[in-house]
Design a protein around this motif. Structure first.
Motif, PDB file in Angstrom:
ATOM      1  N   TYR A   1       0.812  -1.213   0.000  1.00  0.00           N
ATOM      2  CA  TYR A   1       0.000   0.000   0.000  1.00  0.00           C
ATOM      3  C   TYR A   1       0.849   1.267   0.000  1.00  0.00           C
ATOM      4  O   TYR A   1       0.317   2.376  -0.073  1.00  0.00           O
ATOM      5  CB  TYR A   1      -0.997   0.004   1.169  1.00  0.00           C
TER       6      TYR A   1
ATOM      7  N   SER B   1     -17.108  -3.864   7.502  1.00  0.00           N
ATOM      8  CA  SER B   1     -15.727  -3.679   7.081  1.00  0.00           C
ATOM      9  C   SER B   1     -14.766  -3.767   8.259  1.00  0.00           C
ATOM     10  O   SER B   1     -13.647  -4.278   8.124  1.00  0.00           O
ATOM     11  CB  SER B   1     -15.566  -2.317   6.389  1.00  0.00           C
TER      12      SER B   1
ATOM     13  N   ASP C   1      -5.096   2.772   0.701  1.00  0.00           N
ATOM     14  CA  ASP C   1      -4.042   2.392  -0.234  1.00  0.00           C
ATOM     15  C   ASP C   1      -3.721   3.565  -1.155  1.00  0.00           C
ATOM     16  O   ASP C   1      -4.619   4.230  -1.663  1.00  0.00           O
ATOM     17  CB  ASP C   1      -4.505   1.191  -1.047  1.00  0.00           C
TER      18      ASP C   1
ATOM     19  N   PHE D   1      -9.074   1.656  -5.123  1.00  0.00           N
ATOM     20  CA  PHE D   1     -10.103   0.788  -4.556  1.00  0.00           C
ATOM     21  C   PHE D   1     -10.218   1.056  -3.065  1.00  0.00           C
ATOM     22  O   PHE D   1      -9.338   1.671  -2.452  1.00  0.00           O
ATOM     23  CB  PHE D   1      -9.789  -0.686  -4.823  1.00  0.00           C
TER      24      PHE D   1
ATOM     25  N   TYR E   1     -10.051  -0.505   0.339  1.00  0.00           N
ATOM     26  CA  TYR E   1      -9.648  -1.686   1.101  1.00  0.00           C
ATOM     27  C   TYR E   1     -10.522  -1.792   2.350  1.00  0.00           C
ATOM     28  O   TYR E   1     -11.095  -2.839   2.635  1.00  0.00           O
ATOM     29  CB  TYR E   1      -8.173  -1.577   1.476  1.00  0.00           C
ATOM     30  N   ASP E   2     -10.614  -0.704   3.119  1.00  0.00           N
ATOM     31  CA  ASP E   2     -11.565  -0.593   4.224  1.00  0.00           C
ATOM     32  C   ASP E   2     -12.573   0.483   3.859  1.00  0.00           C
ATOM     33  O   ASP E   2     -12.263   1.410   3.100  1.00  0.00           O
ATOM     34  CB  ASP E   2     -10.851  -0.231   5.525  1.00  0.00           C
TER      35      ASP E   2
ATOM     36  N   GLN F   1     -15.265  -4.854   1.893  1.00  0.00           N
ATOM     37  CA  GLN F   1     -13.834  -4.608   1.801  1.00  0.00           C
ATOM     38  C   GLN F   1     -13.336  -4.978   0.416  1.00  0.00           C
ATOM     39  O   GLN F   1     -14.001  -5.698  -0.333  1.00  0.00           O
ATOM     40  CB  GLN F   1     -13.065  -5.429   2.843  1.00  0.00           C
ATOM     41  N   HIS F   2     -12.174  -4.418   0.064  1.00  0.00           N
ATOM     42  CA  HIS F   2     -11.550  -4.716  -1.228  1.00  0.00           C
ATOM     43  C   HIS F   2     -12.495  -4.403  -2.389  1.00  0.00           C
ATOM     44  O   HIS F   2     -12.619  -5.184  -3.338  1.00  0.00           O
ATOM     45  CB  HIS F   2     -11.109  -6.188  -1.290  1.00  0.00           C
TER      46      HIS F   2
ATOM     47  N   THR G   1     -13.468  -2.564  -5.676  1.00  0.00           N
ATOM     48  CA  THR G   1     -12.865  -1.864  -6.803  1.00  0.00           C
ATOM     49  C   THR G   1     -13.730  -0.661  -7.163  1.00  0.00           C
ATOM     50  O   THR G   1     -14.889  -0.816  -7.544  1.00  0.00           O
ATOM     51  CB  THR G   1     -12.744  -2.807  -8.010  1.00  0.00           C
TER      52      THR G   1
END
Length: 292
Positions: A174, A207, A216, A228, A230-231, A271-272, A274
């Motif tokens: 990250y 999350s 990130d 994207f 992530y959290d 989470q994660h 896009t």
């Protein structure tokens, strides 16, 4: 002498007894119901907005108290920011004593009924507890998530996470090329400035896990199509989320991209995600760290 009974009859004929209605007619009843419905339609949205406003004020106050605890910790520890490494341990048994010397708060929250969801010992043994000693400030009042234990739904203990760029040893993908600052001391926050970088955030119930909120930087600043989430930040206050900044102030942030506010569904994780060209991700990147 006039007969008294006759006099009373004469008086009654001049002053007849008033008749008394004992019930509404159907039309009158329908009119009353319609008026009540109209008033309810006018008042309920206003009451809902007032409730949201009250919750947001309470949420900001909770974050402010935690933020002040963070500031006092820094002052008592030679300008050093509290350690922030998720659930990283150093030879301690979390089941035994819930002690995490390498991170500001321990515990792993889950949407399954794990004991960490309701265990306040993680809060009481955090690096910030001694500065406020209140479990209530760790949870946003708009967070309605619960954890089922012995057939009883109990509120989860925490909705707050810390900016991953604050004194973390997790230097991985990250931070591409090691180009961005991981702040170890508060004096380093001069770039971009304490009022412009957030420290604490309310994270969505689907999350949140540890106390480490990852932003990130892989797409920043010239490749936003690679961004994207992530959290995912919480949006419990009418599409807005709450953050506390390094100078101590707290504020609400309206998330403008619907992808930052995905629909909450059972047994799913936010989470994660896009989200190319997401303006909210760009804002978080701009207010999480700065180029070295």
């Amino acid at each position: 002498m006039v007969d008294q009974t006759a006099a009373m009859k004469i008086k009654a004929s001049f002053f007849p007894r008033p008749t008394c209605k004992t019930a509404f007619t159907l039309v009158e009843l329908l009119v009353v119901i319609a008026i009540v419905a109209i008033l309810a339609g006018l008042l309920l949205p206003a009451l809902g907005q007032a409730k949201l406003k009250a919750q947001s004020i309470k949420c900001l106050n909770n974050l402010r108290q935690l933020g002040l605890s963070w500031v006092m910790y820094v002052q008592d520890n030679d300008d050093r920011i509290p350690p922030n490494n998720g659930n990283l341990q150093d030879g301690f048994n979390s089941v035994r004593d819930q002690h995490y010397p390498l991170t500001w708060v321990g515990g792993w929250l889950d949407r399954t009924p794990v004991s960490d969801n309701t265990n306040q010992l993680y809060l009481m043994r955090s690096h910030l507890w001694s500065y406020h000693e209140s479990a209530a400030v760790w949870r946003c009042p708009g967070d309605r998530s619960t954890s089922l234990h012995n057939r009883t739904a109990l509120p989860r203990v925490r909705s707050v996470s810390m900016n991953n760029w604050m004194n973390s040893t997790k230097r991985s993908e990250y931070n591409p090329g090691n180009k961005f600052t991981i702040y170890v001391k508060a004096s380093e926050l001069a770039n971009p400035g304490p009022s412009k970088i957030w420290v604490l955030i309310d994270e969505r119930e689907d999350s949140i896990n540890d106390g480490f909120f990852l932003v990130d930087m892989i797409g920043y600043p010239d490749r936003p199509a690679q961004n994207f989430l992530y959290d995912v930040p919480a949006s419990y206050h009418g599409g807005t989320g709450a953050l506390n900044f390094a100078d101590g102030h707290s504020e609400l942030r309206r998330w403008v991209d619907p992808r930052t506010r995905p629909k909450l569904t059972a047994n799913s994780s936010a989470q994660h995600l896009t989200t190319p060209n997401n303006k909210d991700v760009i804002w978080l990147q701009e207010h999480s760290t700065a180029a070295r």
